[in-house]
Write an enzyme that holds these catalytic residues in place. Structure first.
Site, mmCIF file in Angstrom:
data_model
loop_
_atom_site.group_PDB
_atom_site.id
_atom_site.type_symbol
_atom_site.label_atom_id
_atom_site.label_comp_id
_atom_site.label_asym_id
_atom_site.label_seq_id
_atom_site.Cartn_x
_atom_site.Cartn_y
_atom_site.Cartn_z
ATOM 1 N N ASN A 9 4.182 -3.299 2.897
ATOM 2 C CA ASN A 9 4.068 -2.749 1.536
ATOM 3 C C ASN A 9 4.070 -3.917 0.554
ATOM 4 O O ASN A 9 5.108 -4.512 0.294
ATOM 5 C CB ASN A 9 5.261 -1.818 1.289
ATOM 6 C CG ASN A 9 5.361 -1.369 -0.157
ATOM 7 O OD1 ASN A 9 4.399 -1.475 -0.919
ATOM 8 N ND2 ASN A 9 6.524 -0.865 -0.545
ATOM 9 N N LYS A 11 3.727 -3.856 -2.544
ATOM 10 C CA LYS A 11 4.239 -3.487 -3.877
ATOM 11 C C LYS A 11 3.275 -4.022 -4.951
ATOM 12 O O LYS A 11 2.071 -4.023 -4.719
ATOM 13 C CB LYS A 11 5.660 -4.020 -4.087
ATOM 14 C CG LYS A 11 6.568 -3.700 -2.912
ATOM 15 C CD LYS A 11 8.001 -3.941 -3.211
ATOM 16 C CE LYS A 11 8.812 -3.716 -1.943
ATOM 17 N NZ LYS A 11 10.220 -3.645 -2.178
ATOM 18 N N HIS A 95 8.295 6.253 -1.732
ATOM 19 C CA HIS A 95 9.075 5.010 -1.627
ATOM 20 C C HIS A 95 10.241 5.076 -2.612
ATOM 21 O O HIS A 95 10.122 5.638 -3.697
ATOM 22 C CB HIS A 95 8.173 3.812 -1.937
ATOM 23 C CG HIS A 95 8.822 2.510 -1.628
ATOM 24 N ND1 HIS A 95 9.689 1.897 -2.504
ATOM 25 C CD2 HIS A 95 8.773 1.723 -0.525
ATOM 26 C CE1 HIS A 95 10.129 0.772 -1.950
ATOM 27 N NE2 HIS A 95 9.590 0.649 -0.755
ATOM 28 N N GLU A 97 11.382 3.021 -4.628
ATOM 29 C CA GLU A 97 11.082 2.505 -5.979
ATOM 30 C C GLU A 97 10.370 3.561 -6.810
ATOM 31 O O GLU A 97 10.536 3.611 -8.029
ATOM 32 C CB GLU A 97 10.265 1.203 -5.871
ATOM 33 C CG GLU A 97 11.158 0.051 -5.423
ATOM 34 C CD GLU A 97 10.462 -1.023 -4.618
ATOM 35 O OE1 GLU A 97 9.222 -1.096 -4.640
ATOM 36 O OE2 GLU A 97 11.185 -1.791 -3.944
ATOM 37 N N GLU A 167 14.625 3.998 4.944
ATOM 38 C CA GLU A 167 14.842 2.789 4.162
ATOM 39 C C GLU A 167 16.115 2.926 3.336
ATOM 40 O O GLU A 167 16.085 3.494 2.233
ATOM 41 C CB GLU A 167 13.661 2.552 3.221
ATOM 42 C CG GLU A 167 12.351 2.338 3.940
ATOM 43 C CD GLU A 167 11.417 1.469 3.121
ATOM 44 O OE1 GLU A 167 11.052 0.404 3.610
ATOM 45 O OE2 GLU A 167 11.088 1.837 1.991
ATOM 46 N N GLY A 173 14.874 -5.337 -0.365
ATOM 47 C CA GLY A 173 14.712 -6.499 -1.233
ATOM 48 C C GLY A 173 16.025 -7.210 -1.544
ATOM 49 O O GLY A 173 16.073 -8.055 -2.432
ATOM 50 N N SER A 213 14.659 -5.329 4.230
ATOM 51 C CA SER A 213 14.849 -6.737 4.575
ATOM 52 C C SER A 213 14.550 -7.056 6.042
ATOM 53 O O SER A 213 15.279 -7.826 6.671
ATOM 54 C CB SER A 213 16.261 -7.193 4.170
ATOM 55 O OG SER A 213 16.446 -7.017 2.768
HETATM 56 C C1 PEP Z 1 10.078 -1.939 1.153
HETATM 57 O O1 PEP Z 1 9.581 -2.227 0.096
HETATM 58 O O2 PEP Z 1 9.778 -0.860 1.675
HETATM 59 C C2 PEP Z 1 11.013 -2.880 1.770
HETATM 60 C C3 PEP Z 1 11.619 -2.514 2.857
HETATM 61 O O3 PEP Z 1 11.188 -4.106 1.145
HETATM 62 P P1 PEP Z 1 11.959 -5.383 1.762
HETATM 63 O O4 PEP Z 1 11.403 -5.598 3.163
HETATM 64 O O5 PEP Z 1 11.596 -6.510 0.842
HETATM 65 O O6 PEP Z 1 13.404 -5.067 1.787
#
Ligand code: PEP
Length: 254
Positions: A9, A11, A95, A97, A167, A173, A213
């Site tokens: 992703n 973003k 997601h 976000e 998630e 992040g 992460s």
């Molecule tokens: C994500 O945006 O779905 C995500 C898991 O980000 P990150 O890997 O940076 O934690």
């Protein structure tokens, strides 16, 4: 045996030349990588170019969102019909976000998911608790609410096109990864909900990705868990070498 699925992703990152560089790099490293399903999800403006470059590579392209109507006066929105017309095969829905900053709810996730399926897109549906919910002992309630609400009204056939991404928001992040045991515990719980909502065969067939992460160093350990069927990767997908390493580390002997 479920085939692993690793999705990146992007973003809201990458300009036009940066996007081309990344996609070219991924093609060089991962074309023909049949052991794993690989999906890249750039911002909408880069989708057409990504599909063009990745054509024939076996790497699929996904959107990061879609609107539930096919067309109309909805300024700024993108529909499933538009995505498929560009050769896009996947779409991320719900997601955290989007839930956090754009008012996404289980109801709107469900509407977007139905639109995706109607248009023949495969969907990656995101669920997961935030830090306060985890610390308050509400992880299972929140995850159950997200799974049931997001998938409401779907059939077993629909579920063949759905991947769930667990998630935990506190791990996105932040550099804080859930331990493999924490991920496995929630993944098994999600599979149990799917069995109750649909049936055992559907629950066993549905792929559940972990996101939060994921890096080259922790991918193999996370992916070795019984119910972890892949990863949704944010930060580490923005460089061809780290995303490639995650894909390769997710299957032994690749
Ligand atoms: C994500 O945006 O779905 C995500 C898991 O980000 P990150 O890997 O940076 O934690």
């Amino acid at each position: 045996m479920r085939k692993k699925i690793i999705a990146g992703n992007w973003k809201m990152f990458k300009t036009a030349p940066e996007a081309v560089e990344l996609v070219e790099g991924l093609k060089k490293e991962l074309a023909g990588m049949n052991a794993v399903d690989v999906v890249v999800c750039p911002p909408f403006v880069h989708l057409s170019k990504a599909v063009e470059i990745l054509s024939g590579s076996g790497i699929a392209v996904g959107g990061q969102n879609l609107f539930w109507e096919d067309s109309g006066a909805f300024t700024g929105e993108i529909s499933g019909t538009m995505l498929t017309s560009y050769g896009v095969k996947y779409v991320i829905i719900g997601h955290s976000e989007r839930r956090q900053y754009f008012g996404e709810t289980n109801e709107t996730v469900n509407k977007r998911l139905r639109a995706a399926l109607k248009n023949g897109l495969k969907a990656i549906v995101c669920v997961g608790e935030n830090l306060a919910e985890r610390e308050g002992g509400k992880t299972f309630d929140v995850v159950q609410d997200h799974v049931k609400g997001s998938l409401a009204g779907l059939t077993k056939e629909d579920m063949l096109k759905v991947t769930i991404a667990y998630e935990p928001v506190w791990a996105i992040g932040t550099g804080k990864t859930a331990t493999s045991a924490q991920a496995q515990e929630v993944h098994a719980f999600i599979r149990d909900i799917l069995q109750k909502m649909f049936d055992k065969a559907t629950a066993d067939a549905t792929r559940i990705q972990y996101g939060g992460s994921v890096k080259p160093e922790n991918a193999a350990e996370l992916m070795s868990q019984k119910d972890v069927d892949g990863a949704l990767v944010g930060g580490a997908c923005l460089k061809a070498d780290s995303f490639t390493a995650i894909v390769k580390n997710s299957v032994p002997n690749s």
